[in-house]
Design an enzyme around this catalytic site. Structure first.
Site, PDB file in Angstrom:
ATOM      1  N   ASP A  17       0.824  -1.218   0.000  1.00  0.00           N
ATOM      2  CA  ASP A  17       0.000   0.000   0.000  1.00  0.00           C
ATOM      3  C   ASP A  17       0.864   1.277   0.000  1.00  0.00           C
ATOM      4  O   ASP A  17       0.662   2.171   0.844  1.00  0.00           O
ATOM      5  CB  ASP A  17      -0.919   0.036   1.237  1.00  0.00           C
ATOM      6  CG  ASP A  17      -1.715  -1.231   1.437  1.00  0.00           C
ATOM      7  OD1 ASP A  17      -2.140  -1.828   0.435  1.00  0.00           O
ATOM      8  OD2 ASP A  17      -1.914  -1.627   2.610  1.00  0.00           O
ATOM      9  N   GLU A  70     -11.429   0.241  -3.271  1.00  0.00           N
ATOM     10  CA  GLU A  70     -10.588   0.796  -2.190  1.00  0.00           C
ATOM     11  C   GLU A  70      -9.385   1.487  -2.832  1.00  0.00           C
ATOM     12  O   GLU A  70      -9.280   1.580  -4.050  1.00  0.00           O
ATOM     13  CB  GLU A  70     -10.123  -0.322  -1.237  1.00  0.00           C
ATOM     14  CG  GLU A  70      -9.266  -1.398  -1.900  1.00  0.00           C
ATOM     15  CD  GLU A  70      -8.963  -2.583  -0.986  1.00  0.00           C
ATOM     16  OE1 GLU A  70      -9.451  -2.644   0.157  1.00  0.00           O
ATOM     17  OE2 GLU A  70      -8.236  -3.488  -1.447  1.00  0.00           O
TER      18      GLU A  70
HETATM   19  O1  FUB Z   1      -3.250  -3.522   3.471  1.00  0.00           O
HETATM   20  C1  FUB Z   1      -4.555  -3.741   3.939  1.00  0.00           C
HETATM   21  C2  FUB Z   1      -5.559  -3.409   2.882  1.00  0.00           C
HETATM   22  O2  FUB Z   1      -5.299  -4.181   1.719  1.00  0.00           O
HETATM   23  C3  FUB Z   1      -5.501  -1.987   2.383  1.00  0.00           C
HETATM   24  O3  FUB Z   1      -6.059  -1.067   3.273  1.00  0.00           O
HETATM   25  C4  FUB Z   1      -6.222  -2.153   1.110  1.00  0.00           C
HETATM   26  O4  FUB Z   1      -6.143  -1.062   0.246  1.00  0.00           O
HETATM   27  C5  FUB Z   1      -5.574  -3.399   0.565  1.00  0.00           C
HETATM   28  O5  FUB Z   1      -4.357  -3.123  -0.086  1.00  0.00           O
END
Ligand code: FUB
Length: 339
Positions: free
Chosen positions: A31, A238
């Site tokens: 991320d 997301e």
């Molecule tokens: O790293 C945890 C979660 O996985 C992140 O918040 C999302 O965007 C995904 O990458």
């Protein structure tokens, strides 16, 4: 390249064909939110660990506990791990799951924004303040008032305003909110209903609060219609990010269960944004999450995959690759592994 097909992957061959290699290999990182501060590149990633927590659709196995800031003098320089910048044990309101963070710089102070679950199991977004880009950061005692869900990304506009984009569905809990209000009974939209949208709020001058009620960020098709939930090759899941190129605002994000990094273009930080295309095709591992940063006049995609862990979806590694624009402002799609 989602998890289902992992057994068939020859990882040695895959790594030979990968367009880039992990920036660090001594820890797992994911991320990546990249910025240039004081002429140096700083990457704010999640710090993935093996917790032994079983896999589920809510991402409970992503049980991260702290953040390490990675720095680089230049794009091809060695990536340096600056150690623990913030630990969940030091955040009074947060219990667990320190997911994707971001950072911002204003008036000599550095702000680390991060999501975590509170002691009621609800994701909120916190902020911690430091005197240096690599930390350490001191958390505010409470989460940002009115914040919820995950994946904060803070965009500094040219007029000195800062905006936070956030939200993520499934484990990120965005489906439990409508108009900024939580209700445990709220669920995902039906396939033919409009998809859930990311959220934006301008930050206060002190960078510690929302200056306004958070608003939905509209992502439209070329006919001006909101994308539908069934359209999971294009709809938001997301990993929001905003950058500005040639006077336009680019809102990029992950489609989650279809594993693309896509983008939509708009004329102002609030949108609406019109879906334009894909930036990155699927990587090894279920999640895909990125940032886009200009370094010395070239543009780079910071992203992650699970190739170093041979496909363990919650043990990821941050990578970087150059992106290019077509004359019409569209972005050339990257394949993470060459044929
Ligand atoms: O790293 C945890 C979660 O996985 C992140 O918040 C999302 O965007 C995904 O990458």
């Amino acid at each position: 390249m989602p998890e289902e097909s992992i057994e068939n992957i020859d990882f040695d061959k895959l790594n030979e064909t990968a367009i880039s290699q992990p920036l660090v290999k001594h820890i797992y990182t994911a991320d990546p939110s990249a910025h240039v501060f004081n002429g140096k590149i700083y990457i704010y990633p999640s710090h993935d660990i093996e917790s032994g927590i079983p896999f589920d659709d809510l991402g409970s196995h992503f049980a991260m506990q702290d953040y390490h800031v990675i720095s680089m003098d230049a794009i091809h320089s060695e990536a340096v791990d600056n150690g623990v910048a913030l630990h969940v044990d030091d955040v009074p309101w947060a219990e667990k799951q320190m997911w994707a963070p971001d950072a911002a710089h204003k008036d000599g102070k550095y702000y680390l924004y991060f999501p975590a679950r509170d002691y009621d199991g609800i994701f909120k977004i916190g902020v911690a303040v430091g005197d240096a880009p690599e930390g350490p950061f001191t958390p505010q005692p409470e989460a940002i008032k009115g914040s919820y869900s995950i994946d904060p990304a803070v965009f500094e506009d040219e007029d000195g305003s800062y905006y936070m984009y956030f939200g993520g569905i499934w484990g990120g809990q965005l489906q439990k909110y409508r108009k900024n209000t939580y209700d445990q009974t709220f669920e995902m939209p039906e396939p033919q209903e409009t998809a859930l949208l990311p959220i934006v709020a301008k930050l206060t001058d002190d960078m510690l609060e929302f200056a306004e009620e958070p608003k939905e960020v509209q992502i439209l098709d070329t006919h001006g219609n909101l994308l539908l939930e069934v359209d999971n090759n294009r709809r938001f899941f997301e990993a929001s990010w905003v950058h500005k190129y040639d006077g336009k605002y680019y809102f990029s994000y992950s489609t989650g269960d279809t594993h693309f990094i896509c983008y939509a273009i708009g004329d102002n930080p609030y949108g609406p944004f019109t879906y334009t295309g894909r930036i990155l095709n699927p990587v090894v591992g279920w999640t895909s999450h990125h940032s886009i940063c200009e370094v010395d006049g070239k543009w780079y995609l910071f992203y992650h995959d699970s190739s170093l862990s041979k496909g363990v979806t919650h043990l990821r590694s941050v990578k970087v690759a150059e992106i290019t624009y077509n004359p019409d402002g569209s972005i050339v799609t990257l394949d993470p592994y060459k044929e």
